[in-house]
Write a protein that holds these residues in place. Structure first.
Motif, PDB file in Angstrom:
ATOM      1  N   SER A  32       0.842  -1.201   0.000  1.00 39.52           N
ATOM      2  CA  SER A  32       0.000   0.000   0.000  1.00 39.52           C
ATOM      3  C   SER A  32       0.876   1.250   0.000  1.00 39.52           C
ATOM      4  CB  SER A  32      -0.924   0.009   1.233  1.00 39.52           C
ATOM      5  OG  SER A  32      -1.636   1.219   1.310  1.00 39.52           O
ATOM      6  N   MET A  33       0.494   2.228  -0.874  1.00 43.03           N
ATOM      7  CA  MET A  33       1.180   3.524  -0.919  1.00 43.03           C
ATOM      8  C   MET A  33       0.145   4.625  -1.097  1.00 43.03           C
ATOM      9  SD  MET A  33       4.628   2.980  -3.234  1.00 43.03           S
ATOM     10  CE  MET A  33       5.152   4.665  -2.878  1.00 43.03           C
ATOM     11  N   PRO A  34       0.368   5.801  -0.486  1.00 43.33           N
ATOM     12  CA  PRO A  34      -0.573   6.923  -0.662  1.00 43.33           C
ATOM     13  C   PRO A  34      -0.600   7.381  -2.121  1.00 43.33           C
ATOM     14  CG  PRO A  34       0.922   7.317   1.194  1.00 43.33           C
ATOM     15  CD  PRO A  34       1.451   6.145   0.456  1.00 43.33           C
ATOM     16  N   VAL A  35      -1.801   7.677  -2.615  1.00 42.94           N
ATOM     17  CA  VAL A  35      -1.951   8.161  -3.995  1.00 42.94           C
ATOM     18  C   VAL A  35      -1.225   9.488  -4.190  1.00 42.94           C
ATOM     19  CG1 VAL A  35      -3.627   8.959  -5.717  1.00 42.94           C
ATOM     20  CG2 VAL A  35      -4.118   6.935  -4.320  1.00 42.94           C
ATOM     21  N   GLU A  36      -1.272  10.331  -3.141  1.00 43.27           N
ATOM     22  CA  GLU A  36      -0.599  11.625  -3.247  1.00 43.27           C
ATOM     23  C   GLU A  36       0.901  11.461  -3.447  1.00 43.27           C
ATOM     24  OE1 GLU A  36      -0.048  15.750  -0.608  1.00 43.27           O
ATOM     25  OE2 GLU A  36      -1.250  14.065   0.153  1.00 43.27           O
ATOM     26  N   GLU A  37       1.489  10.504  -2.738  1.00 43.69           N
ATOM     27  CA  GLU A  37       2.927  10.268  -2.879  1.00 43.69           C
ATOM     28  C   GLU A  37       3.244   9.653  -4.229  1.00 43.69           C
ATOM     29  OE1 GLU A  37       6.400   7.733  -0.533  1.00 43.69           O
ATOM     30  OE2 GLU A  37       4.545   8.299   0.491  1.00 43.69           O
ATOM     31  N   LEU A  38       2.366   8.775  -4.718  1.00 36.72           N
ATOM     32  CA  LEU A  38       2.588   8.166  -6.014  1.00 36.72           C
ATOM     33  C   LEU A  38       2.529   9.189  -7.140  1.00 36.72           C
ATOM     34  CD1 LEU A  38       0.395   4.942  -5.661  1.00 36.72           C
ATOM     35  CD2 LEU A  38       2.885   5.035  -5.788  1.00 36.72           C
ATOM     36  N   ARG A  39       1.650  10.158  -6.988  1.00 37.01           N
ATOM     37  CA  ARG A  39       1.436  11.136  -8.061  1.00 37.01           C
ATOM     38  C   ARG A  39       2.175  12.443  -7.835  1.00 37.01           C
ATOM     39  NH1 ARG A  39      -5.003  10.041  -9.358  1.00 37.01           N
ATOM     40  NH2 ARG A  39      -4.690   7.947 -10.211  1.00 37.01           N
ATOM     41  N   ARG A  40       3.119  12.426  -6.900  1.00 36.11           N
ATOM     42  CA  ARG A  40       3.922  13.638  -6.687  1.00 36.11           C
ATOM     43  C   ARG A  40       4.705  14.014  -7.951  1.00 36.11           C
ATOM     44  NH1 ARG A  40       6.348  12.576  -1.781  1.00 36.11           N
ATOM     45  NH2 ARG A  40       4.419  13.323  -0.817  1.00 36.11           N
ATOM     46  N   PRO A  41       5.286  13.048  -8.686  1.00 32.06           N
ATOM     47  CA  PRO A  41       5.944  13.439  -9.949  1.00 32.06           C
ATOM     48  C   PRO A  41       4.975  14.054 -10.945  1.00 32.06           C
ATOM     49  CG  PRO A  41       6.660  11.252  -9.265  1.00 32.06           C
ATOM     50  CD  PRO A  41       5.535  11.628  -8.360  1.00 32.06           C
ATOM     51  N   ILE A  42       3.717  13.572 -10.945  1.00 29.77           N
ATOM     52  CA  ILE A  42       2.721  14.142 -11.853  1.00 29.77           C
ATOM     53  C   ILE A  42       2.431  15.586 -11.460  1.00 29.77           C
ATOM     54  CG2 ILE A  42       0.354  13.907 -12.690  1.00 29.77           C
ATOM     55  CD1 ILE A  42       0.563  10.920 -12.147  1.00 29.77           C
ATOM     56  N   SER A  43       2.357  15.855 -10.157  1.00 30.17           N
ATOM     57  CA  SER A  43       2.149  17.235  -9.702  1.00 30.17           C
ATOM     58  C   SER A  43       3.305  18.124 -10.130  1.00 30.17           C
ATOM     59  CB  SER A  43       1.989  17.258  -8.171  1.00 30.17           C
ATOM     60  OG  SER A  43       0.894  16.473  -7.758  1.00 30.17           O
ATOM     61  N   THR A  44       4.516  17.565 -10.080  1.00 28.66           N
ATOM     62  CA  THR A  44       5.682  18.336 -10.536  1.00 28.66           C
ATOM     63  C   THR A  44       5.576  18.638 -12.020  1.00 28.66           C
ATOM     64  OG1 THR A  44       7.045  17.241  -8.853  1.00 28.66           O
ATOM     65  CG2 THR A  44       8.186  18.352 -10.662  1.00 28.66           C
ATOM     66  N   ILE A  45       5.138  17.648 -12.797  1.00 27.66           N
ATOM     67  CA  ILE A  45       4.956  17.869 -14.236  1.00 27.66           C
ATOM     68  C   ILE A  45       3.892  18.931 -14.483  1.00 27.66           C
ATOM     69  CG2 ILE A  45       4.124  16.788 -16.364  1.00 27.66           C
ATOM     70  CD1 ILE A  45       5.435  14.206 -15.441  1.00 27.66           C
ATOM     71  N   ARG A  46       2.783  18.855 -13.717  1.00 30.76           N
ATOM     72  CA  ARG A  46       1.718  19.841 -13.895  1.00 30.76           C
ATOM     73  C   ARG A  46       2.206  21.250 -13.576  1.00 30.76           C
ATOM     74  NH1 ARG A  46      -1.747  17.757 -10.706  1.00 30.76           N
ATOM     75  NH2 ARG A  46      -1.244  18.991  -8.868  1.00 30.76           N
ATOM     76  N   THR A  47       2.935  21.379 -12.452  1.00 32.70           N
ATOM     77  CA  THR A  47       3.444  22.699 -12.073  1.00 32.70           C
ATOM     78  C   THR A  47       4.425  23.230 -13.114  1.00 32.70           C
ATOM     79  OG1 THR A  47       3.198  22.100  -9.744  1.00 32.70           O
ATOM     80  CG2 THR A  47       4.613  23.981 -10.262  1.00 32.70           C
ATOM     81  N   THR A  48       5.321  22.339 -13.572  1.00 34.46           N
ATOM     82  CA  THR A  48       6.292  22.760 -14.596  1.00 34.46           C
ATOM     83  C   THR A  48       5.598  23.153 -15.886  1.00 34.46           C
ATOM     84  OG1 THR A  48       7.914  21.232 -13.640  1.00 34.46           O
ATOM     85  CG2 THR A  48       8.343  22.056 -15.865  1.00 34.46           C
ATOM     86  N   THR A  49       4.593  22.360 -16.287  1.00 31.91           N
ATOM     87  CA  THR A  49       3.864  22.667 -17.521  1.00 31.91           C
ATOM     88  C   THR A  49       3.156  24.013 -17.421  1.00 31.91           C
ATOM     89  OG1 THR A  49       3.519  20.306 -17.929  1.00 31.91           O
ATOM     90  CG2 THR A  49       2.095  21.841 -19.108  1.00 31.91           C
ATOM     91  N   LEU A  50       2.507  24.265 -16.282  1.00 32.79           N
ATOM     92  CA  LEU A  50       1.801  25.534 -16.113  1.00 32.79           C
ATOM     93  C   LEU A  50       2.776  26.704 -16.095  1.00 32.79           C
ATOM     94  CD1 LEU A  50      -0.880  24.564 -13.419  1.00 32.79           C
ATOM     95  CD2 LEU A  50      -1.253  25.000 -15.844  1.00 32.79           C
ATOM     96  N   THR A  51       3.912  26.522 -15.390  1.00 37.69           N
ATOM     97  CA  THR A  51       4.879  27.624 -15.304  1.00 37.69           C
ATOM     98  C   THR A  51       5.467  27.947 -16.678  1.00 37.69           C
ATOM     99  OG1 THR A  51       5.433  26.952 -13.042  1.00 37.69           O
ATOM    100  CG2 THR A  51       6.978  28.400 -14.175  1.00 37.69           C
ATOM    101  N   VAL A  52       5.938  26.902 -17.370  1.00 34.90           N
ATOM    102  CA  VAL A  52       6.515  27.128 -18.703  1.00 34.90           C
ATOM    103  C   VAL A  52       5.462  27.663 -19.662  1.00 34.90           C
ATOM    104  CG1 VAL A  52       7.598  25.987 -20.675  1.00 34.90           C
ATOM    105  CG2 VAL A  52       8.294  25.388 -18.353  1.00 34.90           C
ATOM    106  N   GLY A  53       4.244  27.099 -19.592  1.00 32.15           N
ATOM    107  CA  GLY A  53       3.175  27.572 -20.465  1.00 32.15           C
ATOM    108  C   GLY A  53       2.834  29.031 -20.223  1.00 32.15           C
ATOM    109  N   LEU A  54       2.843  29.454 -18.939  1.00 31.59           N
ATOM    110  CA  LEU A  54       2.526  30.845 -18.615  1.00 31.59           C
ATOM    111  C   LEU A  54       3.590  31.791 -19.164  1.00 31.59           C
ATOM    112  CD1 LEU A  54       0.680  32.818 -17.122  1.00 31.59           C
ATOM    113  CD2 LEU A  54       2.021  32.424 -15.056  1.00 31.59           C
TER     114      LEU A  54
END
Length: 630
Positions: free
Chosen positions: A283-305
Motif C-alpha cells: 500500500s502507498m498513498p496516492v498523493e505520494e505516487l502522483r507527486r511526480p505528476i504534480s511536478t509535471i503539472r506545475t512545470t507545464t503551467l509555469t513554462v506555459g505561462l
C-alpha cells in the motif's frame, strides 16, 4: 455598435491561437505523462509485491522443511503413544525431543532467530513445548484448549496449514503458527496429536523492508477471511479488514485498487501466495505516487505561462508593426477629407503596405491635380462669362456649373478608406473597378453642357455610383429600372438622378438596407411633360417635414449654405436638383414629392418632352466657342 480596432482583432486572434495551442499541447502532455507514470508506478509495485511474495514463500518453505523433519521423527511419534500418567516417559521424551529440536535448528540456521517455539501436543493431554532455548511448562488447560483448536483447524491428511494463533496469549498478533496432524508410531493408528511451529512475524517483515515503498508505504498480510496475519499498524487495534474492502482486495487479481483507508486515498496491490494461501498487500498513498505528476503539472503551467506572456508580447509588437502604418494612412485620409492633400512618407517600406502607401500618394497627387484643373477651368469659364457679358441666364448657368464641380469630401474620404481596406485584404481588381467608376463619375460631373445628355447617360452615372457604394458597404443591392426602352434617349438635366438615389440611401433606410427594400426608377410621357419617377419603400417623410420641403420647392431658389448642417442635407440635394431643372427648362418644371410616413416616398422629375430649341442653340454656340478657345 461597439468600435473594434484592427490591432485589437489581430491581438485577439493571435491570443486565441496561442492559448489554444499551448492548452492543447499542455493538457495532452500532462495526461499522457500522468497515464505513463501511473502505469509505471503500478508495474513497479507489482514487481515489488511479486518479489516479496516469492521471498516469503521461500521463507515459509524452510519452516516446512523443519516441520517435515520434526513430524517424521520416531521419538516425536512415540511421544504421542505414551501413557497419560507416565511421568518418566514424559520426561524422557521431552529431553529427547528437546535435543532433536536443538540439532534440527542448528542444521537450518536460517530459522534460528525467527523461531518462537515448537511444540507437540497429544490427545492424551501431554505436551512438549520448546521455545528455542528451554522447555516450557504451560498451564494444562491452556494446552488442552490449544490442542482442540489445532485439531479443528488442521486437515486429517497431514497437510500443513498456517494459522494466526499462538499458544501463549501474549504472543498473539506477533507470531504465526505452522501446524499439521501427526500419527502415532504404530502403523494404522489414527491421528494422535499435532506438531506446531510458531515463528515471529517481525523477522518475516524484514524481508519486505528491503523493498522501497516510499515514506508512507507499507506491507500487510491477511488470510482468506480478511483477518490480519501481519499488520504494521497494529496500534489501530484492527484485527480484520472491512468485509467490502477485503472482498475487493481478494478479487483484484493483478490489478491495483485505489480506496480510502483511515481518511487517506491509497493504492493497494495484492498477490495471493499459492503456498500459504495468504494475501500479501502493498500500500502507498496516492498523493505520494502522483507527486511526480504534480511536478509535471506545475512545470507545464509555469513554462506555459511564461511562453504565453512572451507570445502575447510578440503578437502585440507584430500587430503594432502592421496597424501603425495603416493608422498613419487613415490619418492622412482624414486630412485629405478636410482639403489638406497630405502625402505619406514611404521610406523603408518595401512590403504590401509600402505599395499601398505609394498608391495612395499617387492617387492624392492625381486627384489634387484634377481638382486644380477643375478650379482653373472654372475660373477661366467665369472670366469668359464676364468678358462676353452674358445675361442673367449665363450667371445662373455659372452657378449651376459651380454646383456641378463641388465634390463631396465625405463621400471621397469613405471611398478612399474602402479602397484602403481592399488594398489590405484583397487583390487589386476591386480597387481598379472603384477607381474607374469614380473616374467616370468625376469626368461626367465636370462636363459643362447642361442638358445634352440622355436618360441612359444618367442611368450609367447611377450605375457607377452603385459600384462604389456596394464596395463601401459590402452589400449587394439592385435598383429596379422599369423605364421603357423608347424613353432611354430622352434628354434630361445632368447630375439629377444620382443625387436622388443617394438621398434615398441616406434617409429612406436609416437602419440599413434590408432584403425587402427596393428602389424603382420609371419614366413616362403625359400631356407634353416627360416625367422620371424614383420610388422607394423606406421610412418615408414625416408630414411636417413634407410640408416644409414642398414650401421650399415653391420658393424656386437654391438652398442656403447655412443649411448644410446634418439634418438638412437631404433637403439641400433635393432643392439643388429642383432648381437646376428650372434653370434649364423653366420655372414651371422641377420636382414634386409624394410620401407617406413609414410606407415610402416617390420623387418625380418633371421636364418637357423635348428641350427648347433656343436654349439648345445657345448652349451649342457656347460649347463651340469653348472648344475653339481651347
Amino acid at each position: 455598435m461597439e468600435k473594434r480596432t484592427l490591432s485589437a482583432q489581430i491581438y485577439r486572434y493571435f491570443m486565441i491561437v496561442i492559448v489554444l495551442s499551448l492548452s492543447t499541447v499542455g493538457v495532452f502532455t500532462y495526461f499522457q505523462s500522468s497515464k505513463a507514470l501511473d502505469q509505471q508506478v503500478e508495474q513497479y509495485m507489482q514487481q515489488m509485491i511479486d518479489s516479496a511474495t516469492y521471498q516469503t514463500d521461500i521463507y515459509l518453505q524452510s519452516y516446512e522443511l523443519f516441520s517435515n523433519t520434526f513430524s517424521s521423527n520416531s521419538d516425536v511419534r512415540a511421544f504421542l503413544e505414551i501413557q497419560p500418567d507416565s511421568a518418566y516417559e514424559h520426561y524422557y521424551y521431552s529431553e529427547v525431543i528437546k535435543k532433536f529440536a536443538q540439532d534440527s535448528i542448528t542444521s537450518i540456521p536460517s530459522i534460528y532467530k525467527q523461531l518462537n517455539m515448537v511444540y507437540v501436543v497429544g490427545q492424551h493431554g501431554r505436551s512438549v513445548v520448546y521455545n528455542n532455548q528451554n522447555l516450557l511448562f504451560l498451564d494444562p488447560v491452556l494446552v488442552t484448549d490449544q490442542y482442540e483448536t489445532l485439531m479443528k483447524s488442521t486437515p486429517d491428511d497431514g497437510r500443513i496449514v498456517l494459522l494466526d494463533l499462538s499458544i501463549r496469549p501474549e504472543d498473539h498478533g506477533t507470531v504465526a503458527t505452522m501446524a499439521r496432524k501427526v500419527r502415532g508410531s504404530k502403523y494404522g493408528e489414527n491421528n494422535r496429536g499435532v506438531v506446531a511451529i510458531e515463528f515471529k512475524l517481525a523477522e518475516l517483515a524484514k524481508i519486505w523492508e528491503r523493498v522501497n515503498l516510499g515514506k508512507n508505504g507499507y506491507f500487510f498480510i491477511v488470510d482468506k477471511d480478511g483477518n490480519y496475519i501481519y499488520n504494521p499498524n497494529a496500534e489501530t487495534g484492527e484485527s480484520k479488514l472491512d468485509p467490502t474492502f477485503s472482498k475487493q482486495i481478494m478479487n483484484s487479481g493483478n490489478k491495483s485498487v485505489i480506496e480510502t483507508l483511515h481518511g487517506e486515498r491509497r493504492m493497494f496491490v495484492s498477490r495471493k501466495s499459492d503456498y500459504s494461501n495468504w494475501n500479501l498487500v502493498a500500500s502507498m498513498p496516492v498523493e505520494e505516487l502522483r507527486r511526480p505528476i504534480s511536478t509535471i503539472r506545475t512545470t507545464t503551467l509555469t513554462v506555459g505561462l511564461f511562453t504565453l506572456v512572451a507570445a502575447l508580447w510578440m503578437a502585440y509588437r507584430f500587430g503594432r508593426s502592421i496597424v501603425a502604418p495603416i493608422r498613419e494612412l487613415k490619418d492622412s485620409m482624414r486630412e485629405t477629407e478636410k482639403g489638406n492633400w497630405q502625402h505619406i512618407d514611404e521610406v523603408g517600406r518595401t512590403d504590401e503596405i509600402g505599395g499601398l502607401m505609394h498608391s495612395y500618394n499617387l492617387m492624392v497627387t492625381r486627384l489634387s491635380e484634377m481638382i486644380e484643373k477643375v478650379y482653373e477651368a472654372e475660373l477661366q469659364q467665369q472670366k469668359n462669362a464676364i468678358e462676353l457679358g452674358k445675361s442673367e441666364l449665363e450667371r445662373e448657368r455659372a452657378e449651376f456649373q459651380s454646383l456641378q464641380l463641388q465634390i463631396n469630401p465625405h463621400f471621397l474620404y469613405n471611398t478612399l478608406e474602402t479602397i484602403n481596406c481592399y488594398a489590405i485584404v484583397q487583390d487589386s481588381n476591386e480597387i481598379t473597378e472603384m477607381v474607374e467608376a469614380m473616374a467616370f463619375m468625376l469626368r461626367y460631373s465636370i462636363q459643362t453642357n447642361l442638358e445634352e445628355i440622355t436618360v441612359a447617360n444618367e442611368l450609367n452615372h447611377v450605375r457607377n455610383y452603385m459600384i462604389i457604394l456596394q464596395h463601401r458597404t459590402g452589400k449587394e443591392f439592385e435598383i429596379d429600372v422599369a423605364i421603357p426602352p423608347g424613353l432611354l434617349l430622352e434628354k434630361m438635366v445632368r447630375l439629377t438622378l444620382q443625387p436622388l438615389i443617394e438621398n434615398i440611401f441616406q434617409h429612406a433606410f436609416p437602419d440599413g438596407v434590408e432584403p425587402h427594400h427596393y428602389i424603382r426608377i420609371d419614366a413616362r410621357k403625359e400631356g407634353g411633360i416627360f416625367q422620371v419617377m424614383v420610388e422607394d419603400n423606406g421610412a418615408g417623410i414625416k408630414p411636417e417635414r413634407l410640408v416644409e420641403l414642398r414650401q421650399r420647392l415653391q420658393l424656386n431658389r437654391l438652398a442656403d449654405q447655412q443649411e448644410s448642417g446634418g439634418q438638412q442635407r437631404g433637403g439641400i440635394g433635393l432643392m439643388n436638383v429642383h432648381r437646376r431643372i428650372q434653370m434649364v427648362f423653366g420655372e414651371q418644371y422641377g420636382l414634386t414629392i409624394e410620401s407617406e410616413w413609414g410606407r415610402g416616398s416617390q420623387i418625380v422629375m418633371n421636364m418637357p418632352e423635348t428641350t427648347r430649341p433656343a436654349l439648345r442653340k445657345k448652349n451649342d454656340s457656347q460649347t463651340d466657342h469653348g472648344r475653339n478657345s481651347q
